[in-house]
Write a protein that holds these residues in place. Structure first.
Motif, short mmCIF file in Angstrom:
data_model
loop_
_atom_site.label_atom_id
_atom_site.label_comp_id
_atom_site.label_asym_id
_atom_site.label_seq_id
_atom_site.Cartn_x
_atom_site.Cartn_y
_atom_site.Cartn_z
N VAL A 160 -8.39 11.33 -14.56
CA VAL A 160 -7.07 10.92 -15.03
C VAL A 160 -6.76 9.61 -14.33
CG1 VAL A 160 -4.64 11.49 -15.24
CG2 VAL A 160 -6.35 13.33 -15.28
N ALA A 161 -6.73 8.52 -15.08
CA ALA A 161 -6.42 7.20 -14.51
C ALA A 161 -4.95 6.89 -14.78
CB ALA A 161 -7.32 6.14 -15.13
N LEU A 162 -4.20 6.72 -13.72
CA LEU A 162 -2.77 6.45 -13.84
C LEU A 162 -2.48 4.97 -14.01
CD1 LEU A 162 -1.50 8.73 -10.97
CD2 LEU A 162 -1.45 9.20 -13.43
N GLY A 163 -3.44 4.15 -13.68
CA GLY A 163 -3.22 2.70 -13.62
C GLY A 163 -3.17 2.29 -12.16
N HIS A 164 -3.79 1.17 -11.88
CA HIS A 164 -3.91 0.70 -10.50
C HIS A 164 -2.55 0.63 -9.81
CE1 HIS A 164 -6.53 -1.62 -7.63
NE2 HIS A 164 -5.33 -1.83 -7.13
N ASP A 165 -1.57 0.04 -10.49
CA ASP A 165 -0.27 -0.13 -9.86
C ASP A 165 0.47 1.18 -9.68
OD1 ASP A 165 0.04 0.17 -12.59
OD2 ASP A 165 1.44 -1.49 -12.82
N ARG A 166 0.47 2.04 -10.67
CA ARG A 166 1.18 3.31 -10.57
C ARG A 166 0.59 4.21 -9.49
NH1 ARG A 166 6.28 3.53 -11.90
NH2 ARG A 166 6.63 3.23 -14.10
N SER A 167 -0.71 4.20 -9.35
CA SER A 167 -1.33 5.07 -8.36
C SER A 167 -1.05 4.59 -6.94
CB SER A 167 -2.84 5.18 -8.59
OG SER A 167 -3.48 3.94 -8.42
N GLU A 168 -0.69 3.33 -6.78
CA GLU A 168 -0.37 2.80 -5.45
C GLU A 168 1.12 2.78 -5.15
OE1 GLU A 168 -2.37 -0.97 -5.26
OE2 GLU A 168 -4.28 -0.02 -4.78
N GLN A 169 1.96 2.96 -6.16
CA GLN A 169 3.41 2.87 -5.98
C GLN A 169 3.95 3.79 -4.89
OE1 GLN A 169 5.28 0.62 -7.31
NE2 GLN A 169 7.29 1.34 -6.70
N PRO A 170 3.48 5.05 -4.77
CA PRO A 170 4.04 5.90 -3.71
C PRO A 170 3.86 5.35 -2.30
CG PRO A 170 2.84 7.22 -5.30
CD PRO A 170 2.55 5.77 -5.63
N PHE A 171 2.90 4.48 -2.10
CA PHE A 171 2.66 3.94 -0.76
C PHE A 171 3.53 2.74 -0.43
CE2 PHE A 171 -1.20 5.97 -2.32
CZ PHE A 171 -1.33 6.97 -1.37
N CYS A 172 4.20 2.19 -1.44
CA CYS A 172 5.04 1.02 -1.20
C CYS A 172 6.16 1.30 -0.21
CB CYS A 172 5.60 0.48 -2.52
SG CYS A 172 4.34 -0.21 -3.60
N SER A 173 6.82 2.45 -0.35
CA SER A 173 7.91 2.76 0.59
C SER A 173 7.36 2.99 2.00
CB SER A 173 8.71 3.97 0.11
OG SER A 173 7.89 5.11 0.05
N ILE A 174 6.16 3.54 2.10
CA ILE A 174 5.54 3.72 3.41
C ILE A 174 5.29 2.37 4.07
CG2 ILE A 174 3.44 4.51 4.60
CD1 ILE A 174 3.30 6.73 2.41
N LEU A 175 4.78 1.42 3.29
CA LEU A 175 4.54 0.07 3.82
C LEU A 175 5.85 -0.64 4.15
CD1 LEU A 175 1.61 -1.08 1.53
CD2 LEU A 175 1.50 -0.44 3.94
N ALA A 176 6.87 -0.47 3.31
CA ALA A 176 8.17 -1.07 3.58
C ALA A 176 8.75 -0.53 4.89
CB ALA A 176 9.12 -0.82 2.41
N ASP A 177 8.63 0.79 5.09
CA ASP A 177 9.10 1.39 6.35
C ASP A 177 8.31 0.88 7.55
OD1 ASP A 177 10.95 2.83 4.87
OD2 ASP A 177 9.81 4.71 4.94
N ALA A 178 7.00 0.69 7.37
CA ALA A 178 6.18 0.16 8.45
C ALA A 178 6.60 -1.26 8.81
CB ALA A 178 4.70 0.21 8.07
N CYS A 179 6.92 -2.05 7.81
CA CYS A 179 7.40 -3.41 8.08
C CYS A 179 8.70 -3.38 8.88
CB CYS A 179 7.63 -4.16 6.77
SG CYS A 179 6.11 -4.60 5.90
#
Length: 141
Positions: free
Chosen positions: A94-113
């Motif tokens: 099941v391919a969600l799309g490169h961007d969609r599959s990485e979206q959940p990690f964006c908030s983790i990276l924002a918090d790390a910043c």
């Protein structure tokens, strides 16, 4: 209802940190899993494999799977040709799309910043989709 048991990179060592997740879940059909992923990630996935096949050890990785296809095969788990190959070898993909599959990690990276002192006004997470769209029947003459 899924529990990460190990990384996809180190499937036999649950304590090792690595890329991807090898999960366990109650048995579900590939079709039902695809629908749950569609609804959870708010995207239309591309699916390879028999919709009635049973899945109980799904593997997840953000992005395009890259060289992790063979790890997915060994662990029991996407560019187009790799997904075709995996499907021919009896695996559902099941391919969600490169961007969609990485979206959940964006908030983790924002918090790390933020945790290292980057001012909040300098951190922005783009909502998806913003750069592409999919035509549907009846959109154009």
């Amino acid at each position: 209802g899924m529990e990460a048991r190990s990384s996809l990179e180190y499937p036999n060592d649950p304590d090792a940190t690595g890329l991807g997740s090898l999960c366990a879940c109650d048995p579900i059909t590939l079709g039902d899993l695809a629908v749950r992923l569609r609804d959870s990630f708010e995207t239309v996935p591309t699916v390879w494999g028999n919709s009635e096949m049973t899945v109980s050890r799904p593997a997840f990785i953000g992005g395009s799977l890259g060289d992790f296809g063979e790890l997915a095969v060994r662990a029991g788990e996407v560019g187009y040709h790799r997904a075709q190959d995996l499907s021919l070898r009896g695996m559902g993909v099941v391919a969600l799309g490169h961007d969609r599959s990485e979206q959940p990690f964006c908030s983790i990276l924002a918090d790390a910043c933020a945790s290292i002192g980057v001012p909040a006004e300098h951190v922005y997470v783009n909502p998806l989709p913003t750069q592409w769209w999919v035509p549907t029947q009846g959109d154009f003459a």
